[in-house]
Enzyme design. Structure first.
Site, PDB file in Angstrom:
ATOM      1  N   GLY A 199      44.894  39.486  38.444  1.00  0.00           N
ATOM      2  CA  GLY A 199      45.016  38.152  37.852  1.00  0.00           C
ATOM      3  C   GLY A 199      45.625  38.182  36.397  1.00  0.00           C
ATOM      4  N   THR A 226      44.922  37.715  32.982  1.00  0.00           N
ATOM      5  CA  THR A 226      44.202  38.440  32.227  1.00  0.00           C
ATOM      6  C   THR A 226      44.104  39.928  32.505  1.00  0.00           C
ATOM      7  OG1 THR A 226      42.839  36.504  31.723  1.00  0.00           O
ATOM      8  CG2 THR A 226      42.055  38.343  30.683  1.00  0.00           C
ATOM      9  N   ASP A 273      38.021  43.080  35.659  1.00  0.00           N
ATOM     10  CA  ASP A 273      38.765  42.133  36.710  1.00  0.00           C
ATOM     11  C   ASP A 273      38.219  41.032  35.935  1.00  0.00           C
ATOM     12  OD1 ASP A 273      39.538  40.940  38.749  1.00  0.00           O
ATOM     13  OD2 ASP A 273      38.493  42.043  40.401  1.00  0.00           O
ATOM     14  N   GLY A 274      38.904  39.912  36.360  1.00  0.00           N
ATOM     15  CA  GLY A 274      38.874  38.473  35.948  1.00  0.00           C
ATOM     16  C   GLY A 274      37.854  37.669  36.648  1.00  0.00           C
ATOM     17  N   ASP A 299      37.157  33.168  37.978  1.00  0.00           N
ATOM     18  CA  ASP A 299      37.618  31.658  37.918  1.00  0.00           C
ATOM     19  C   ASP A 299      36.322  31.121  37.137  1.00  0.00           C
ATOM     20  OD1 ASP A 299      40.078  31.990  39.182  1.00  0.00           O
ATOM     21  OD2 ASP A 299      38.970  32.805  40.845  1.00  0.00           O
ATOM     22  N   LYS A 346      35.105  34.022  42.323  1.00  0.00           N
ATOM     23  CA  LYS A 346      36.463  34.811  42.066  1.00  0.00           C
ATOM     24  C   LYS A 346      37.240  34.330  43.276  1.00  0.00           C
ATOM     25  CE  LYS A 346      36.441  38.816  40.835  1.00  0.00           C
ATOM     26  NZ  LYS A 346      37.802  38.877  40.328  1.00  0.00           N
ATOM     27  N   GLY A 390      43.224  34.095  43.306  1.00  0.00           N
ATOM     28  CA  GLY A 390      44.355  34.912  43.585  1.00  0.00           C
ATOM     29  C   GLY A 390      44.136  35.544  45.034  1.00  0.00           C
ATOM     30  N   GLU A 419      38.598  43.001  45.627  1.00  0.00           N
ATOM     31  CA  GLU A 419      38.003  42.851  44.417  1.00  0.00           C
ATOM     32  C   GLU A 419      36.517  43.173  44.573  1.00  0.00           C
ATOM     33  OE1 GLU A 419      40.977  39.794  42.037  1.00  0.00           O
ATOM     34  OE2 GLU A 419      38.950  39.035  42.958  1.00  0.00           O
TER      35      GLU A 419
END
Length: 236
Positions: free
Chosen positions: A34, A36, A90-91, A93, A103, A106, A112
């Site tokens: 992602g 970020t 990790d990012g 949502d 998450k 993506g 992940e």
């Protein structure tokens, strides 16, 4: 057009940098997916190449993360070759007050979840728009499904009270295909009262590989906010 840097972009960079600073020499690092996290990978590469840290190796969660790691000079390894992961970055949502996540925006949530769950410390990097009171309030729940099972899985999800929709490609005819060669169904639930229960229930539907609910995995959330034109990072 003005030469000012977009405040959201600046905030993502600062949060990514803050996460990358927590990595120490000799660590095995899970590299998330992602926008970020991409900055975290970039700054990690910078620290490595400048000699600030050394001997780190990355485990990518997606093709995107793999490409970025190579671009920024981070050596990569696989889960077969290591017996632990020190930290994963990790990012997300969505993040709720219990640090549970949705998450999969993506479509990389399966890999992940494997990497992030194995990490001794899992750090989530987000901007303040991703913080919610209840999961599912702003973001659909992604479910990765084996192609032959797409119809029965969607029927089963409807019985659970969800509204499923097959994710279609952008600038590509047809559905989104994951790195594993599967499809993604995005599901709208009016309320996700018990994320832990729903995560298990959906994963028990035959044909489902994994869903985007991450319950009890997150250790630290770094939240970037822009206040009076300045980037502020808070921990939760």
């Amino acid at each position: 057009m003005s030469a000012e840097i977009d405040p959201i972009k600046l905030m993502k960079q600062e949060v990514g940098k803050a996460a990358a600073k927590r990595v120490q020499s000799g660590m095995i690092v899970g590299l998330g997916t992602g926008s970020t996290t991409a900055y975290a990978i970039q700054f990690l590469g910078d620290r490595l190449n400048s000699g600030e840290i050394k001997d780190i190796v990355g485990i990518p969660t997606s093709f995107q993360a793999e490409v970025l790691a190579k671009q920024y000079g981070i050596p990569l390894t696989t889960l077969d070759a290591v017996d632990h992961i020190d930290v994963a970055i990790d990012g997300a949502d969505e993040v709720d007050p219990q640090k549970n996540l949705i998450k999969g925006g993506g479509a990389a949530h399966t890999r992940e979840k494997i990497v992030d769950s194995l990490a001794k410390q899992f750090i989530v990097v987000v901007d303040s728009t991703k913080i919610v009171e209840h999961l599912g309030s702003t973001f659909l729940l992604p479910v990765e499904v084996i192609p032959m099972a797409i119809t029965p899985v969607m029927n089963a999800i409807e019985k659970l009270g969800g509204k499923p929709e097959l994710r279609m490609g952008v600038k590509k005819a047809g559905p989104v295909i994951t790195d594993q060669g599967n499809m993604v169904v995005d599901v709208k639930f009016d309320a996700i009262d018990n994320p832990a229960e729903l995560e298990k229930t959906i994963n028990n539907i035959p044909g489902v590989l994994e869903n985007g609910l991450f319950v009890g995995v997150t250790d630290l959330v770094l939240v970037g906010e822009v206040k009076d034109g300045q980037t502020v990072i808070r921990e939760m």
